[in-house]
Motif scaffolding. Sequence first.
Motif, PDB file in Angstrom:
ATOM      1  N   UNK A   6       0.838  -1.195   0.000  1.00  0.00           N
ATOM      2  CA  UNK A   6       0.000   0.000   0.000  1.00  0.00           C
ATOM      3  C   UNK A   6       0.875   1.248   0.000  1.00  0.00           C
ATOM      4  N   UNK A   7       0.360   2.310  -0.613  1.00  0.00           N
ATOM      5  CA  UNK A   7       1.045   3.597  -0.648  1.00  0.00           C
ATOM      6  C   UNK A   7       0.197   4.582   0.147  1.00  0.00           C
ATOM      7  N   UNK A   8       0.823   5.225   1.147  1.00  0.00           N
ATOM      8  CA  UNK A   8       0.138   6.144   2.054  1.00  0.00           C
ATOM      9  C   UNK A   8       0.754   7.531   1.952  1.00  0.00           C
ATOM     10  N   UNK A   9      -0.092   8.547   1.961  1.00  0.00           N
ATOM     11  CA  UNK A   9       0.387   9.930   1.926  1.00  0.00           C
ATOM     12  C   UNK A   9       0.985  10.295   3.281  1.00  0.00           C
ATOM     13  N   UNK A  10       1.643  11.432   3.339  1.00  0.00           N
ATOM     14  CA  UNK A  10       2.229  11.878   4.609  1.00  0.00           C
ATOM     15  C   UNK A  10       1.151  12.291   5.613  1.00  0.00           C
ATOM     16  N   UNK A  11      -0.106  12.439   5.156  1.00  0.00           N
ATOM     17  CA  UNK A  11      -1.220  12.759   6.053  1.00  0.00           C
ATOM     18  C   UNK A  11      -1.891  11.494   6.586  1.00  0.00           C
ATOM     19  N   UNK A  12      -1.342  10.326   6.257  1.00  0.00           N
ATOM     20  CA  UNK A  12      -1.869   9.072   6.778  1.00  0.00           C
ATOM     21  C   UNK A  12      -3.096   8.558   6.052  1.00  0.00           C
ATOM     22  N   UNK A  13      -3.268   8.937   4.771  1.00  0.00           N
ATOM     23  CA  UNK A  13      -4.387   8.468   3.961  1.00  0.00           C
ATOM     24  C   UNK A  13      -3.829   7.605   2.833  1.00  0.00           C
ATOM     25  N   UNK A  14      -4.400   6.424   2.668  1.00  0.00           N
ATOM     26  CA  UNK A  14      -3.937   5.543   1.600  1.00  0.00           C
ATOM     27  C   UNK A  14      -4.336   6.122   0.253  1.00  0.00           C
ATOM     28  N   UNK A  15      -3.370   6.155  -0.700  1.00  0.00           N
ATOM     29  CA  UNK A  15      -3.660   6.658  -2.039  1.00  0.00           C
ATOM     30  C   UNK A  15      -3.722   5.544  -3.074  1.00  0.00           C
ATOM     31  N   UNK A  16      -3.379   4.320  -2.697  1.00  0.00           N
ATOM     32  CA  UNK A  16      -3.450   3.193  -3.627  1.00  0.00           C
ATOM     33  C   UNK A  16      -2.421   2.131  -3.296  1.00  0.00           C
ATOM     34  N   UNK A  17      -2.039   1.376  -4.336  1.00  0.00           N
ATOM     35  CA  UNK A  17      -1.082   0.284  -4.208  1.00  0.00           C
ATOM     36  C   UNK A  17      -0.049   0.370  -5.319  1.00  0.00           C
ATOM     37  N   UNK A  18       1.120  -0.218  -5.070  1.00  0.00           N
ATOM     38  CA  UNK A  18       2.059  -0.428  -6.169  1.00  0.00           C
ATOM     39  C   UNK A  18       1.454  -1.480  -7.085  1.00  0.00           C
ATOM     40  N   UNK A  19       1.779  -1.433  -8.359  1.00  0.00           N
ATOM     41  CA  UNK A  19       1.221  -2.403  -9.302  1.00  0.00           C
ATOM     42  C   UNK A  19       1.689  -3.812  -8.934  1.00  0.00           C
ATOM     43  N   UNK A  20       0.873  -4.801  -9.253  1.00  0.00           N
ATOM     44  CA  UNK A  20       1.173  -6.199  -8.904  1.00  0.00           C
ATOM     45  C   UNK A  20       2.502  -6.653  -9.489  1.00  0.00           C
ATOM     46  N   UNK A  21       2.880  -6.111 -10.643  1.00  0.00           N
ATOM     47  CA  UNK A  21       4.147  -6.500 -11.279  1.00  0.00           C
ATOM     48  C   UNK A  21       5.358  -6.093 -10.447  1.00  0.00           C
ATOM     49  N   UNK A  22       5.226  -5.051  -9.647  1.00  0.00           N
ATOM     50  CA  UNK A  22       6.353  -4.535  -8.863  1.00  0.00           C
ATOM     51  C   UNK A  22       6.330  -4.945  -7.399  1.00  0.00           C
TER      52      UNK A  22
END
Length: 135
Positions: free
Chosen positions: A52-68
């Motif tokens: 998961x990718x989270x902003x510095x405000x503690x809100x998830x913005x999405x995921x890295x792609x499955x390939x990576x």
Amino acid sequence: MSRPDMSLAVVGAIHENKDRSNRLFEIRLCVPGEAVDLVPEPKNPFDPSAIAVWSMRGVQIGYLSAERCGWIGSRMAQGEEIRAIFQEATKGGAIIRISFSGIDPVLPPARPREPEPCPHDDETGFYPDYIPPDD
């Protein structure tokens, strides 16, 4: 030996978070160069290698792609310090920049913006009237 910085797509931004926060809205709040967190989710029911990718405000913005995810996750599991920053918003997600060297990644030069289309229609010969700015 450390790898060069690389840019990665953030996917899944069109979905809302469990707390009903809006990922696309949070992406619009992100500024190029601000830190983002990469958080492995080994208990993710769809993909145990999800990151998961989270902003510095503690809100998830999405995921890295499955390939990576598998490759990045294995490097994180080996104790490699991977740092990430927000690079830019895209139509349906975002791009982040990661560094494997333990220091903050460097943003690449900004891509030139495409010019705005001309406000007239060449086929009909229509030109809109000039509207002066309000003073």
